[in-house]
Design an enzyme around this catalytic site. Sequence first.
Site, PDB file in Angstrom:
ATOM      1  N   CYS A  19      51.538  47.755  12.284  1.00 36.89           N
ATOM      2  CA  CYS A  19      50.723  48.965  12.146  1.00 36.89           C
ATOM      3  C   CYS A  19      49.286  48.678  12.534  1.00 36.89           C
ATOM      4  O   CYS A  19      48.897  47.524  12.713  1.00 36.89           O
ATOM      5  CB  CYS A  19      50.720  49.449  10.703  1.00 36.89           C
ATOM      6  SG  CYS A  19      52.341  49.917  10.089  1.00 36.89           S
ATOM      7  N   GLY A  51      51.275  50.950  16.860  1.00 40.57           N
ATOM      8  CA  GLY A  51      52.204  51.836  16.172  1.00 40.57           C
ATOM      9  C   GLY A  51      52.302  53.164  16.869  1.00 40.57           C
ATOM     10  O   GLY A  51      51.283  53.794  17.136  1.00 40.57           O
ATOM     11  N   ASN A 131      48.445  47.378   7.024  1.00 39.36           N
ATOM     12  CA  ASN A 131      49.185  46.685   8.078  1.00 39.36           C
ATOM     13  C   ASN A 131      49.641  45.354   7.500  1.00 39.36           C
ATOM     14  O   ASN A 131      48.821  44.600   6.992  1.00 39.36           O
ATOM     15  CB  ASN A 131      48.274  46.448   9.290  1.00 39.36           C
ATOM     16  CG  ASN A 131      48.899  45.520  10.336  1.00 39.36           C
ATOM     17  OD1 ASN A 131      48.195  44.755  10.965  1.00 39.36           O
ATOM     18  ND2 ASN A 131      50.198  45.584  10.527  1.00 39.36           N
ATOM     19  N   GLY A 132      50.935  45.097   7.574  1.00 40.74           N
ATOM     20  CA  GLY A 132      51.455  43.835   7.055  1.00 40.74           C
ATOM     21  C   GLY A 132      52.736  44.073   6.300  1.00 40.74           C
ATOM     22  O   GLY A 132      53.323  45.150   6.371  1.00 40.74           O
ATOM     23  N   TYR A 272      51.692  38.629  21.931  1.00 35.51           N
ATOM     24  CA  TYR A 272      52.233  39.913  22.365  1.00 35.51           C
ATOM     25  C   TYR A 272      51.534  41.128  21.770  1.00 35.51           C
ATOM     26  O   TYR A 272      51.247  42.086  22.473  1.00 35.51           O
ATOM     27  CB  TYR A 272      53.724  39.996  22.000  1.00 35.51           C
ATOM     28  CG  TYR A 272      54.289  41.394  22.128  1.00 35.51           C
ATOM     29  CD1 TYR A 272      54.563  41.946  23.383  1.00 35.51           C
ATOM     30  CD2 TYR A 272      54.502  42.188  21.004  1.00 35.51           C
ATOM     31  CE1 TYR A 272      55.044  43.239  23.498  1.00 35.51           C
ATOM     32  CE2 TYR A 272      54.984  43.484  21.122  1.00 35.51           C
ATOM     33  CZ  TYR A 272      55.248  44.001  22.369  1.00 35.51           C
ATOM     34  OH  TYR A 272      55.713  45.278  22.482  1.00 35.51           O
TER      35      TYR A 272
HETATM   36  P1  AMP Z   1      64.091  41.304  24.326  1.00 38.41           P
HETATM   37  O1  AMP Z   1      64.396  42.210  25.453  1.00 38.41           O
HETATM   38  O2  AMP Z   1      64.790  41.707  23.053  1.00 38.41           O
HETATM   39  O3  AMP Z   1      64.258  39.855  24.639  1.00 38.41           O
HETATM   40  O4  AMP Z   1      62.561  41.540  23.948  1.00 38.41           O
HETATM   41  C1  AMP Z   1      61.536  40.845  24.577  1.00 38.41           C
HETATM   42  C2  AMP Z   1      60.541  41.784  25.159  1.00 38.41           C
HETATM   43  O5  AMP Z   1      60.096  42.706  24.164  1.00 38.41           O
HETATM   44  C3  AMP Z   1      59.338  41.016  25.633  1.00 38.41           C
HETATM   45  O6  AMP Z   1      59.122  41.429  26.969  1.00 38.41           O
HETATM   46  C4  AMP Z   1      58.185  41.424  24.737  1.00 38.41           C
HETATM   47  O7  AMP Z   1      57.104  41.837  25.524  1.00 38.41           O
HETATM   48  C5  AMP Z   1      58.707  42.581  23.917  1.00 38.41           C
HETATM   49  N1  AMP Z   1      58.569  42.321  22.476  1.00 38.41           N
HETATM   50  C6  AMP Z   1      58.569  41.155  21.825  1.00 38.41           C
HETATM   51  N2  AMP Z   1      58.435  41.338  20.490  1.00 38.41           N
HETATM   52  C7  AMP Z   1      58.358  42.665  20.288  1.00 38.41           C
HETATM   53  C8  AMP Z   1      58.208  43.487  19.125  1.00 38.41           C
HETATM   54  N3  AMP Z   1      58.107  42.960  17.912  1.00 38.41           N
HETATM   55  N4  AMP Z   1      58.180  44.828  19.319  1.00 38.41           N
HETATM   56  C9  AMP Z   1      58.296  45.361  20.549  1.00 38.41           C
HETATM   57  N5  AMP Z   1      58.417  44.639  21.676  1.00 38.41           N
HETATM   58  C10 AMP Z   1      58.455  43.304  21.556  1.00 38.41           C
END
Ligand code: AMP
Length: 481
Positions: A19, A51, A131-132, A272
Amino acid sequence: MNSLLAPVEAADDKLHEECGVFAVCAKKDSAPSVDPVHVVLGGLTALQHRGQESSGIILGGFEDPARIEVAKSAGLVASLIDSGDVLRLDREGATVALGHVRYSTTGGSGVENAQPLVAHTKKGAVALAHNGNLVNSQLLRELLEEGGSVFRTQSDSEVMLNLIARSLAKKSALEAVRDAVRTVQGSYALAVLADGKLIAARDKNGIRPLCVGELGEYWVVSSETCALDAIGAKFLRDVEPGEIIVADGEGIAGSNQEEKTETRTCSFEYIYFARPDSVIDGIGVYGARVRSGHQLFKEAPVKADLVTGVPDSGIPAAAGFSEASGIPYGMSLVKNRYVGRSFIAPNQDDRERRVALKHNALKEAVKGMRIVLIDDSIVRGTTMRSLVSKLKGAGATEVHIRIAAPPVAFPCYFGIDTPYREDLVSNKYDIEELARRVGADSLAFLSVEGLVQALSGTMGFCTGCFTGVYPMGAPKPGRED
Ligand code: AMP
């Protein structure tokens, strides 16, 4: 359970929330001339990446302490702005405004869970934007319920709000927040309205970011510095881990309320989650990503014709890899920005469909090329499998994947949305098997040491999702569905 740094058993692999919080408080007791609603909506828009499920704003600090004005909406901040509720907010006399953007889990994305949360006490209205993730909220909720408390949401944030509201009956706003944060365990970056004051607090490990700024007649609290830039506010400083800051018409002051412990800022914020133009605890997010690209080349060099990043969060690390390797950087993928979030789609088919729509390969750039493809992370592996197949389909002769983070093999209990442990591909497969499954010619991840070095090398970070070692004990064992 402080700083145990002990491995946690496969436990509550529940999806959690990410968040953003943003708040302002007038520097004098009289209401300022600049509209606090405009300022907070501007800040929230800059925190939209934190978010997208719902957003909300509350106004308080009126002469009548019981009075509070609330507007909330499902969806983006733009929906909140267009909702009409914002126009109906009676802002005359408001000296405090809190805002929140919520990135919910697969369930509970409705407006009923939107924050800021509000409670009414005999000392007036209390509101909280969080947030957390609290790891002992279930136990606290049961104890509070046994004592007669009633909860309207399933959210751990409501437990915190309840604790603050209870203490406020007998104590000052600062003491009430202090009591609450001493009772909870977990991660929190908070903005609270209590007793007409704005209170900001950050957990003792500093897991989630929080900073303070100044904009003309206002003190400002924000999850990230990019939101201060967006509204033209001056950055003053980060809220220290374990610090509580009180802002009101008299001024702003911070005090350390928690026993000193090690800073463990979430490394995934840098990898990220945070925006690249934010600076967290003195470390620029963009620079950290570029340095992780340098480090990645040092650890896993490869011969290729083109270095390319997955838009958007893979691009700074790709620039770093290109700089370190001397291999030219270029685009290879075009991202469709209007496809919704593939990451939290409820099932794998849906995730694959959305990922397929999300990117297209640039044939003229990749045909006949040996490509190094950089992304920030692999979680379930859905994105990477789709991208490699697209690049090869567009004529790339080799695709070498380099990931600017270590393998995500453990859940996050402190506010990053990670899937159940059994869905994390790095928990299931070794690197060779994973490379084969995503169709890559080679695959390498950044080491944990390399990551910490790229971030700064001097301070502590939480790397629990890579190592299974967390800054504090995690919740009770057993998968929660
Ligand atoms: P995946 O397709 O499940 O391997 O997700 C990896 C991709 O999702 C990467 O390109 C990241 O940029 C993005 N990503 C990683 N962690 C998150 C997260 N917690 N929420 C949304 N996107 C994420």
